[in-house]
Design a protein around this motif. Structure first.
Motif, PDB file in Angstrom:
ATOM      1  N   GLY A 120       0.968  -1.491  -0.040  1.00 60.46           N
ATOM      2  CA  GLY A 120      -0.048  -0.110   0.117  1.00 60.46           C
ATOM      3  C   GLY A 120       0.990   0.899   0.707  1.00 60.46           C
ATOM      4  N   GLY A 121       0.247   2.151  -0.408  1.00 61.18           N
ATOM      5  CA  GLY A 121       1.506   3.759  -0.848  1.00 61.18           C
ATOM      6  C   GLY A 121       1.197   4.205  -1.552  1.00 61.18           C
ATOM      7  N   VAL A 122       1.492   4.758  -2.238  1.00 63.28           N
ATOM      8  CA  VAL A 122       2.511   5.391  -3.299  1.00 63.28           C
ATOM      9  C   VAL A 122       3.715   6.316  -3.454  1.00 63.28           C
ATOM     10  CG1 VAL A 122       1.760   6.294  -5.280  1.00 63.28           C
ATOM     11  CG2 VAL A 122      -0.208   5.196  -4.604  1.00 63.28           C
ATOM     12  N   LEU A 123       4.772   6.189  -4.068  1.00 63.42           N
ATOM     13  CA  LEU A 123       6.020   7.382  -4.104  1.00 63.42           C
ATOM     14  C   LEU A 123       6.027   7.893  -5.919  1.00 63.42           C
ATOM     15  CD1 LEU A 123       8.617   4.781  -2.864  1.00 63.42           C
ATOM     16  CD2 LEU A 123       7.400   6.568  -1.299  1.00 63.42           C
ATOM     17  N   GLU A 124       6.091   8.949  -5.673  1.00 59.45           N
ATOM     18  CA  GLU A 124       5.989  10.244  -6.872  1.00 59.45           C
ATOM     19  C   GLU A 124       7.311  10.376  -6.453  1.00 59.45           C
ATOM     20  OE1 GLU A 124       1.749   9.706  -8.837  1.00 59.45           O
ATOM     21  OE2 GLU A 124       1.335   9.943  -6.615  1.00 59.45           O
ATOM     22  N   GLY A 125       7.393  10.961  -8.215  1.00 63.43           N
ATOM     23  CA  GLY A 125       8.761  12.161  -8.095  1.00 63.43           C
ATOM     24  C   GLY A 125       9.222  12.600  -9.691  1.00 63.43           C
ATOM     25  N   TYR A 126       9.654  13.546  -9.363  1.00 60.83           N
ATOM     26  CA  TYR A 126      10.173  13.889 -10.367  1.00 60.83           C
ATOM     27  C   TYR A 126      12.112  13.556 -10.563  1.00 60.83           C
ATOM     28  CZ  TYR A 126       6.063  15.575 -12.654  1.00 60.83           C
ATOM     29  OH  TYR A 126       4.676  15.842 -12.796  1.00 60.83           O
ATOM     30  N   GLY A 127      12.754  13.379 -11.428  1.00 63.63           N
ATOM     31  CA  GLY A 127      14.435  12.916 -11.301  1.00 63.63           C
ATOM     32  C   GLY A 127      14.942  13.126 -12.611  1.00 63.63           C
ATOM     33  N   LEU A 128      16.660  13.876 -12.726  1.00 66.56           N
ATOM     34  CA  LEU A 128      17.233  13.500 -13.686  1.00 66.56           C
ATOM     35  C   LEU A 128      17.700  12.089 -13.694  1.00 66.56           C
ATOM     36  CD1 LEU A 128      19.303  16.907 -13.021  1.00 66.56           C
ATOM     37  CD2 LEU A 128      17.479  16.604 -14.195  1.00 66.56           C
ATOM     38  N   ILE A 129      17.530  12.223 -15.919  1.00 68.31           N
ATOM     39  CA  ILE A 129      17.710  10.924 -15.207  1.00 68.31           C
ATOM     40  C   ILE A 129      19.286  10.715 -17.224  1.00 68.31           C
ATOM     41  CG2 ILE A 129      16.200   9.177 -15.803  1.00 68.31           C
ATOM     42  CD1 ILE A 129      15.355  10.147 -18.817  1.00 68.31           C
ATOM     43  N   GLY A 130      19.968  10.576 -17.106  1.00 65.39           N
ATOM     44  CA  GLY A 130      21.489   9.747 -18.162  1.00 65.39           C
ATOM     45  C   GLY A 130      21.930   8.608 -17.741  1.00 65.39           C
ATOM     46  N   GLY A 131      22.505   8.405 -18.996  1.00 61.31           N
ATOM     47  CA  GLY A 131      23.240   7.502 -19.191  1.00 61.31           C
ATOM     48  C   GLY A 131      23.696   7.298 -20.614  1.00 61.31           C
ATOM     49  N   ILE A 132      24.291   6.027 -20.651  1.00 61.23           N
ATOM     50  CA  ILE A 132      24.447   5.354 -22.604  1.00 61.23           C
ATOM     51  C   ILE A 132      23.643   5.053 -23.308  1.00 61.23           C
ATOM     52  CG2 ILE A 132      27.417   5.652 -21.518  1.00 61.23           C
ATOM     53  CD1 ILE A 132      27.178   2.714 -21.023  1.00 61.23           C
ATOM     54  N   PHE A 133      23.843   4.854 -24.626  1.00 60.43           N
ATOM     55  CA  PHE A 133      23.289   3.585 -25.824  1.00 60.43           C
ATOM     56  C   PHE A 133      24.077   3.507 -26.534  1.00 60.43           C
ATOM     57  CE2 PHE A 133      22.756   7.873 -27.141  1.00 60.43           C
ATOM     58  CZ  PHE A 133      22.887   7.916 -28.263  1.00 60.43           C
ATOM     59  N   ALA A 134      23.989   2.153 -26.929  1.00 65.23           N
ATOM     60  CA  ALA A 134      24.228   1.504 -27.877  1.00 65.23           C
ATOM     61  C   ALA A 134      23.521   0.390 -29.337  1.00 65.23           C
ATOM     62  CB  ALA A 134      25.647   1.179 -28.149  1.00 65.23           C
ATOM     63  N   GLY A 135      23.690   0.779 -30.738  1.00 64.45           N
ATOM     64  CA  GLY A 135      22.587  -0.014 -30.962  1.00 64.45           C
ATOM     65  C   GLY A 135      23.528  -0.224 -32.790  1.00 64.45           C
ATOM     66  N   VAL A 136      23.017  -0.611 -33.138  1.00 61.39           N
ATOM     67  CA  VAL A 136      22.934  -0.561 -34.605  1.00 61.39           C
ATOM     68  C   VAL A 136      21.753  -0.750 -35.190  1.00 61.39           C
ATOM     69  CG1 VAL A 136      22.391  -3.559 -34.439  1.00 61.39           C
ATOM     70  CG2 VAL A 136      23.983  -2.561 -36.608  1.00 61.39           C
ATOM     71  N   ASN A 137      22.032   0.228 -37.126  1.00 60.70           N
ATOM     72  CA  ASN A 137      20.669   0.949 -38.633  1.00 60.70           C
ATOM     73  C   ASN A 137      20.799   0.000 -39.101  1.00 60.70           C
ATOM     74  OD1 ASN A 137      19.176   2.395 -36.057  1.00 60.70           O
ATOM     75  ND2 ASN A 137      20.032   3.836 -36.791  1.00 60.70           N
ATOM     76  N   TYR A 138      20.310  -0.409 -40.275  1.00 60.46           N
ATOM     77  CA  TYR A 138      19.763  -0.456 -41.686  1.00 60.46           C
ATOM     78  C   TYR A 138      19.057   0.097 -42.012  1.00 60.46           C
ATOM     79  CZ  TYR A 138      22.193  -4.715 -39.497  1.00 60.46           C
ATOM     80  OH  TYR A 138      22.726  -5.512 -38.367  1.00 60.46           O
ATOM     81  N   GLU A 139      19.564   0.852 -43.471  1.00 66.42           N
ATOM     82  CA  GLU A 139      18.892   1.209 -44.121  1.00 66.42           C
ATOM     83  C   GLU A 139      18.612   1.256 -45.553  1.00 66.42           C
ATOM     84  OE1 GLU A 139      17.907   6.044 -45.990  1.00 66.42           O
ATOM     85  OE2 GLU A 139      19.959   5.406 -44.211  1.00 66.42           O
ATOM     86  N   GLN A 140      17.651   0.745 -45.788  1.00 68.29           N
ATOM     87  CA  GLN A 140      16.997   0.408 -46.701  1.00 68.29           C
ATOM     88  C   GLN A 140      15.491   0.946 -47.555  1.00 68.29           C
ATOM     89  OE1 GLN A 140      15.745  -4.201 -47.033  1.00 68.29           O
ATOM     90  NE2 GLN A 140      16.095  -4.058 -49.168  1.00 68.29           N
TER      91      GLN A 140
END
Length: 196
Positions: free
Chosen positions: A60-80
């Motif tokens: 029971g109960g709820v926690l709510e709030g706002y925060g900064l987020i930061g991080g890294i990402f990696a991936g691969v794309n294909y275009e056609q």
């Protein structure tokens, strides 16, 4: 005879100009690697943004709030034919204090990440996309995430992006099991990446 001499003189006078045009003509256009490669390839980058988080506790109960987020990402794309598809993973830290919903050290309670598919459409150096996949966080466990984004290429290698994503984890994602935290998050991110 006079006509023959005049014709010969004209040909000899024009020969240097013709030779100069042949040997000193404008160079061919430079190779444009961006046009050839498009959005295909592997990439790596970093993001910074904001996230609103709502955590429903199993007791029971709820926690709510706002925060900064930061991080890294990696991936691969294909275009056609202007269709861009691929996969991406990210890991982030959320500044919103979630320790009340997590028994681990406070810093650990704010780690989140995802593994997603992406599908988009590109016009020259501009690319819009949708993304969806699995998500996980130390508060809320596993669930799913989906969103929309846009990217702009600054050069053959560097690009910028803006993205919105919705995430549902834990009990918020699994209606049949209310024994864990339910997490709903809305996040907006901006980032920069490098293609190689």
């Amino acid at each position: 005879m006079r006509r023959l001499l005049l014709s010969t003189a004209l040909v000899l006078a024009a020969s240097p100009a013709l030779a100069a045009d042949y040997f000193f003509s404008d160079p061919p256009p430079m190779y444009d690697s961006y046009d050839q490669q498009g959005w295909s390839g592997q990439y790596l980058g970093a993001t910074l943004g904001g996230q609103s988080t709502r955590i429903e506790l199993p007791a029971g109960g709820v926690l709510e709030g706002y925060g900064l987020i930061g991080g890294i990402f990696a991936g691969v794309n294909y275009e056609q034919d202007s269709i861009v598809y691929g996969a991406e993973a990210d890991v982030e830290w959320n500044s919103f204090d979630q320790a009340a919903a997590c028994s681990s050290p406070a810093w650990y309670c704010s780690v989140q990440g995802s593994l997603r598919a992406r599908l988009g459409y590109a016009v020259d150096n501009f690319h819009v996309y949708g993304t969806a996949g699995i998500a996980a966080a130390t508060v809320g466990g596993y669930g799913w995430t989906a969103g929309l984004g846009a990217e702009v290429a600054f050069s053959d290698a560097w690009f910028g992006r803006a993205e919105y994503r919705y995430t549902a984890l834990g009990a918020a994602n699994a209606w049949y099991d209310q024994t864990e935290n339910g997490v709903i998050a809305h996040a907006v991110r901006a980032g920069v990446g490098y293609r190689f």
